[in-house]
Write a protein that holds these residues in place. Structure first.
Motif, PDB file in Angstrom:
ATOM      1  N   SER A  31     -22.586  27.774  -6.041  1.00 35.79           N
ATOM      2  CA  SER A  31     -23.803  27.266  -5.410  1.00 35.79           C
ATOM      3  C   SER A  31     -24.083  25.837  -5.875  1.00 35.79           C
ATOM      4  N   VAL A  74     -35.278  38.627  -6.064  1.00 35.39           N
ATOM      5  CA  VAL A  74     -35.375  37.448  -6.924  1.00 35.39           C
ATOM      6  C   VAL A  74     -36.752  37.397  -7.585  1.00 35.39           C
ATOM      7  N   LYS A 107     -24.816  38.485  -7.938  1.00 37.06           N
ATOM      8  CA  LYS A 107     -25.909  37.523  -8.114  1.00 37.06           C
ATOM      9  C   LYS A 107     -25.477  36.121  -7.664  1.00 37.06           C
ATOM     10  N   THR A 114     -29.082  25.579 -10.597  1.00 38.92           N
ATOM     11  CA  THR A 114     -28.669  26.900 -10.140  1.00 38.92           C
ATOM     12  C   THR A 114     -27.963  27.582 -11.301  1.00 38.92           C
ATOM     13  N   ASP A 115     -27.845  28.878 -11.260  1.00 45.37           N
ATOM     14  CA  ASP A 115     -27.230  29.621 -12.360  1.00 45.37           C
ATOM     15  C   ASP A 115     -25.730  29.814 -12.153  1.00 45.37           C
ATOM     16  N   HIS A 116     -25.191  29.309 -11.025  1.00 45.75           N
ATOM     17  CA  HIS A 116     -23.806  29.619 -10.680  1.00 45.75           C
ATOM     18  C   HIS A 116     -23.031  28.402 -10.182  1.00 45.75           C
ATOM     19  N   THR A 176     -28.818  31.228  -0.735  1.00 43.15           N
ATOM     20  CA  THR A 176     -30.083  30.507  -0.808  1.00 43.15           C
ATOM     21  C   THR A 176     -29.890  29.001  -0.641  1.00 43.15           C
ATOM     22  N   ALA A 225     -27.091  33.760  -4.714  1.00 45.01           N
ATOM     23  CA  ALA A 225     -27.529  32.382  -4.969  1.00 45.01           C
ATOM     24  C   ALA A 225     -26.939  31.441  -3.931  1.00 45.01           C
ATOM     25  N   ASN A 238     -32.799  26.686  -7.502  1.00 46.08           N
ATOM     26  CA  ASN A 238     -32.253  27.414  -6.349  1.00 46.08           C
ATOM     27  C   ASN A 238     -32.278  28.915  -6.608  1.00 46.08           C
ATOM     28  N   ASP A 239     -31.995  29.298  -7.830  1.00 42.08           N
ATOM     29  CA  ASP A 239     -32.017  30.699  -8.262  1.00 42.08           C
ATOM     30  C   ASP A 239     -32.318  30.726  -9.737  1.00 42.08           C
TER      31      ASP A 239
END
Length: 310
Positions: A197, A292, A161, A192-194, A168, A165, A256-257
């Motif tokens: 990224s 997504v 995942k 973002t979740d990460h 993206t 991301a 972003n995600d």
């Protein structure tokens, strides 16, 4: 219930036989029904209750989860740091069952005040930005996402995942750059979740990123710079900066995600949708693939479950 702070709170309330305890939270459930267990258990420690039926029936959170959620078991392929690949059995609780029984346990112990009922909050809109990415350079990522799309039983590993991301990021950066250059907005928050990224987006805009590896004091300094418009862009991971700061001087957030946790997503949105906001809040969600979009559907499904209880 595994966090040390939570364990200390339980021990304090139980051992000192505290008669009255008021628990305040903006998000009693972030993701799944069993998150109610810890809060409910505390309310049944009251020494005036002759027999704690709650603790007898639910001696641990797993019992509570099995009673009020549907459990799924599946095997996940895990890659160790040394390169060895092995299978790991995973249990996952989702959905809601025995709703009426759960409501009986909640009765008299849970009061909810919805923000739109007690606060005059600004309107908000969600803008889904379609950015189809069909040509994943990494075949492993594509294969994992295809499997996820085709089977509700499958799960996307966090590293897969995170890589998706990262792919993206170029689209997100160009999208935000155009909005800023055309004067469509004054400033913007990008979530973002990460971590990787997050770093890449921050590098593009020449700002300091906020993520879990950044000390809390420094996060506050970065936020203050954004509030003063020293920086027009603030870039953060959702987990590190979805609570604690009021940023209502901004009206736009770009995702972003997406995370898998609806409560964290909601908390992030409430950084700008809060008392003092003077304009319409816009939440731009970059949907970079069909997969997504399915994550978004999962989030909406979880929200429906939460709303059935709350």
């Amino acid at each position: 219930t595994q966090a040390k702070r939570t364990q200390i709170a339980h021990k304090l309330i139980f051992e000192y036989a505290i008669k009255r305890c008021l628990l305040l939270t903006g998000t009693p459930i972030l993701n799944r029904v069993y998150e109610l267990y810890s809060l409910l258990a505390i309310t049944y420690y009251n020494p005036e209750i002759k027999e704690d039926l709650f603790s007898k029936k639910f001696p641990e959170w797993v019992t509570f989860a099995d009673t009020f959620s549907h459990v799924k078991e599946y095997t996940m392929e895990v890659k160790a740091k040394n390169g060895r690949v092995f299978d790991r059995k995973v249990q996952q609780w989702s959905g809601l069952k025995n709703k009426e029984e759960l409501k009986r346990w909640l009765s008299g112990r849970f009061i909810r005040f919805k923000s739109d009922k007690v606060l005059n909050l600004p309107p908000s809109i969600h803008l889904d930005i379609m950015a189809e990415i069909d040509d994943y350079p990494d075949k492993e990522i594509l294969a994992e996402f295809v499997k996820f799309q085709e089977s509700a039983e499958s799960s996307i590993a966090s590293d897969i995942k995170a890589q998706a991301a990262l792919m993206t990021v170029p689209f997100t950066c160009n999208y935000v750059k155009e909005l800023l250059e055309t004067g469509a907005l004054e400033n913007i928050i990008i979530y973002t979740d990460h971590i990787e990224s997050c770093k890449e987006i921050a590098k593009f805009f020449n700002v300091t990123p906020i993520h879990g590896q950044v000390l809390a004091a420094k996060r506050s300094v970065i936020a203050q710079g954004f509030k003063k418009l020293t920086d027009r862009v603030l870039v953060a991971t959702i987990g590190s900066f979805s609570t604690g700061e009021n940023l209502q001087m901004c009206k736009d957030i770009v995702f972003n995600d997406l995370p898998f946790v609806p409560g964290m997503l909601s908390q992030a949105e409430f950084r700008i949708k809060r008392k003092g906001q003077t304009g319409t809040c816009r939440f731009h969600r970059i949907l970079a693939s069909k997969q997504v979009k399915k994550i978004l559907n999962i989030l909406e499904s979880k929200n429906q479950v939460i709303n059935q209880i709350m």
